[in-house]
Design a protein around this motif. Sequence first.
Motif, mmCIF file in Angstrom:
data_model
loop_
_atom_site.group_PDB
_atom_site.id
_atom_site.type_symbol
_atom_site.label_atom_id
_atom_site.label_comp_id
_atom_site.label_asym_id
_atom_site.label_seq_id
_atom_site.Cartn_x
_atom_site.Cartn_y
_atom_site.Cartn_z
ATOM 1 N N GLU A 45 0.824 -1.224 0.000
ATOM 2 C CA GLU A 45 0.000 0.000 0.000
ATOM 3 C C GLU A 45 0.855 1.270 0.000
ATOM 4 O OE1 GLU A 45 -3.894 -0.248 2.276
ATOM 5 O OE2 GLU A 45 -2.727 -1.793 3.272
ATOM 6 N N HIS A 49 2.907 12.104 -0.892
ATOM 7 C CA HIS A 49 2.363 11.928 0.463
ATOM 8 C C HIS A 49 3.390 11.347 1.435
ATOM 9 C CE1 HIS A 49 -1.568 11.596 -1.933
ATOM 10 N NE2 HIS A 49 -1.380 12.834 -1.549
ATOM 11 N N GLY A 84 -6.888 7.044 5.371
ATOM 12 C CA GLY A 84 -6.154 7.938 4.468
ATOM 13 C C GLY A 84 -6.319 9.368 4.947
ATOM 14 N N THR A 85 -5.999 9.569 6.211
ATOM 15 C CA THR A 85 -6.328 10.826 6.901
ATOM 16 C C THR A 85 -5.515 12.026 6.439
ATOM 17 O OG1 THR A 85 -6.802 11.656 9.127
ATOM 18 C CG2 THR A 85 -4.682 10.544 8.831
ATOM 19 N N GLY A 86 -4.340 11.769 5.812
ATOM 20 C CA GLY A 86 -3.486 12.888 5.391
ATOM 21 C C GLY A 86 -3.000 13.653 6.606
ATOM 22 N N ASP A 88 -3.300 6.180 8.344
ATOM 23 C CA ASP A 88 -2.645 6.524 7.074
ATOM 24 C C ASP A 88 -1.419 5.631 6.895
ATOM 25 O OD1 ASP A 88 -3.009 9.290 5.160
ATOM 26 O OD2 ASP A 88 -1.167 8.112 4.888
ATOM 27 N N VAL A 89 -1.135 5.350 5.636
ATOM 28 C CA VAL A 89 0.002 4.495 5.310
ATOM 29 C C VAL A 89 1.301 5.311 5.280
ATOM 30 C CG1 VAL A 89 -0.093 4.676 2.788
ATOM 31 C CG2 VAL A 89 0.363 2.462 3.842
ATOM 32 N N SER A 90 1.163 6.639 5.319
ATOM 33 C CA SER A 90 2.341 7.521 5.294
ATOM 34 C C SER A 90 2.695 7.994 6.708
ATOM 35 C CB SER A 90 2.057 8.738 4.399
ATOM 36 O OG SER A 90 2.959 9.776 4.693
ATOM 37 N N MET A 103 2.794 11.844 6.882
ATOM 38 C CA MET A 103 1.482 12.460 7.128
ATOM 39 C C MET A 103 1.137 12.341 8.610
ATOM 40 S SD MET A 103 -0.072 13.852 4.579
ATOM 41 C CE MET A 103 -0.326 13.875 2.807
ATOM 42 N N GLY A 125 -2.613 0.782 6.440
ATOM 43 C CA GLY A 125 -3.354 1.108 5.231
ATOM 44 C C GLY A 125 -4.799 0.643 5.344
ATOM 45 N N PHE A 126 -5.570 0.922 4.297
ATOM 46 C CA PHE A 126 -6.951 0.429 4.218
ATOM 47 C C PHE A 126 -6.996 -1.088 4.442
ATOM 48 C CE2 PHE A 126 -7.915 4.155 1.448
ATOM 49 C CZ PHE A 126 -9.191 4.467 1.902
ATOM 50 N N LYS A 152 -11.562 10.397 2.483
ATOM 51 C CA LYS A 152 -11.610 11.417 1.431
ATOM 52 C C LYS A 152 -10.321 11.380 0.606
ATOM 53 C CE LYS A 152 -11.648 16.431 0.948
ATOM 54 N NZ LYS A 152 -10.198 16.593 0.836
ATOM 55 N N ASP A 153 -10.503 11.235 -0.680
ATOM 56 C CA ASP A 153 -9.404 11.357 -1.651
ATOM 57 C C ASP A 153 -8.278 10.357 -1.423
ATOM 58 O OD1 ASP A 153 -10.976 13.469 -2.384
ATOM 59 O OD2 ASP A 153 -9.599 15.042 -1.726
ATOM 60 N N ALA A 154 -8.595 9.167 -0.950
ATOM 61 C CA ALA A 154 -7.547 8.186 -0.654
ATOM 62 C C ALA A 154 -7.772 6.846 -1.364
ATOM 63 C CB ALA A 154 -7.462 7.965 0.857
ATOM 64 N N HIS A 189 -6.073 5.398 -4.621
ATOM 65 C CA HIS A 189 -4.685 4.924 -4.676
ATOM 66 C C HIS A 189 -4.606 3.414 -4.857
ATOM 67 C CE1 HIS A 189 -2.535 8.634 -4.062
ATOM 68 N NE2 HIS A 189 -3.505 8.996 -3.242
HETATM 69 C C1 LIG Z 1 -4.856 13.145 -1.300
HETATM 70 S S1 LIG Z 1 -4.438 12.662 0.351
HETATM 71 C C2 LIG Z 1 -5.974 12.986 1.203
HETATM 72 C C3 LIG Z 1 -5.777 13.266 2.668
HETATM 73 C C4 LIG Z 1 -7.039 13.632 3.455
HETATM 74 N N1 LIG Z 1 -8.000 12.559 3.449
HETATM 75 C C5 LIG Z 1 -7.659 14.884 2.890
HETATM 76 O O1 LIG Z 1 -8.620 14.788 2.137
HETATM 77 O O2 LIG Z 1 -7.149 15.979 3.221
HETATM 78 C C6 LIG Z 1 -4.422 10.890 0.270
HETATM 79 C C7 LIG Z 1 -3.955 10.231 1.558
HETATM 80 O O3 LIG Z 1 -4.210 8.838 1.487
HETATM 81 C C8 LIG Z 1 -3.091 8.136 1.995
HETATM 82 N N2 LIG Z 1 -3.119 6.788 1.415
HETATM 83 C C9 LIG Z 1 -2.813 6.394 0.170
HETATM 84 N N3 LIG Z 1 -2.995 5.075 0.025
HETATM 85 C C10 LIG Z 1 -3.436 4.623 1.228
HETATM 86 C C11 LIG Z 1 -3.791 3.337 1.726
HETATM 87 N N4 LIG Z 1 -3.736 2.249 0.948
HETATM 88 N N5 LIG Z 1 -4.205 3.230 2.994
HETATM 89 C C12 LIG Z 1 -4.261 4.346 3.804
HETATM 90 N N6 LIG Z 1 -3.918 5.576 3.390
HETATM 91 C C13 LIG Z 1 -3.522 5.715 2.127
HETATM 92 C C14 LIG Z 1 -1.903 8.985 1.576
HETATM 93 O O4 LIG Z 1 -0.752 8.703 2.336
HETATM 94 C C15 LIG Z 1 -2.466 10.367 1.816
HETATM 95 O O5 LIG Z 1 -2.246 10.804 3.125
#
Ligand SMILES: C[S@@+](CC[C@H](N)C(=O)[O-])C[C@H]1O[C@@H](n2cnc3c(N)ncnc32)[C@H](O)[C@@H]1O
Length: 233
Positions: free
Chosen positions: A9, A17, A56-58, A77-79, A82, A104-105, A121-123, A126
């Motif tokens: 992930e 990120h 995917g909290t960012g 979050d996987v990062s 972040m 991760g998810f 949101k927005d995750a 990926h």
């Molecule tokens: C575009 S950012 C969105 C952050 C936040 N949700 C927002 O809307 O402000 C995407 C986030 O998803 C995380 N992400 C990506 N793939 C993921 C996964 N498989 N599991 C959890 N987090 C993930 C990234 O590390 C990043 O922090």
Amino acid sequence: MGPGWTIDEKRHAGTEHLDPEEVARFDEKMPFDPSVEIDVLREFGLSREDTVIDFGTGTGVFPLAVAKHCDRVVAVDVSETMLNAVEEKIEDRRMRNVETVHDGFLSYDHSGGPASFAFSKDALHHLPDFWKIEALKNVGNTLEAGGIFRLRDFVFSFDPQDSRTEIESWLEEKNRSTIFTDEELYVHFREEYSTYGFVLEALLERAGFEILEATYEDDFYAAYICRWVDCSE
Ligand SMILES: C[S@@+](CC[C@H](N)C(=O)[O-])C[C@H]1O[C@@H](n2cnc3c(N)ncnc32)[C@H](O)[C@@H]1O
């Protein structure tokens, strides 16, 4: 880590990120007012006794805001980069009911009582579609029966016959109106996994969610309210 056939992930998380300089600019580049989303959850019954998980909290904008309205918030979050930003905010604001989990998810393993709400949101884009449904099953398994999942993401609702012209005009418009470089915009189509709304709706339903509301915005964005019914039993 799962077995050898499991997706990595973090490798799919988006290099921006994971990079400290990019993460430091994230809130400015991707501003987000969480109040509308909190109102949506409250409309679906969010109360002070509830647990909320944000996948995917960012930089943690949503969990820090929703924490005032519930008992426990888990920011996943996987990062690590972040999550460092989220932890700094938690410390600065002395928040006691927000915890971070570096997962991760797919790998997140919930502990404690089941959550009443999940948010993302927005995750999800990926992950490729096979892994999206695995992710959605895991999100559902963190929820109590009837729990609510609010999902927002880049999702296409244009006619697939028009994809090229739709994408070209979206790129042109974004290029005029945002601070993203061409390359940053291209990567979204070339290397990430946004899909069509009709595909995502099927994935949500087959994972075990009932879709209560689906909203499509400007052909490139969608928001869903789903209830966990779990069809595996
Ligand atoms: C575009 S950012 C969105 C952050 C936040 N949700 C927002 O809307 O402000 C995407 C986030 O998803 C995380 N992400 C990506 N793939 C993921 C996964 N498989 N599991 C959890 N987090 C993930 C990234 O590390 C990043 O922090």
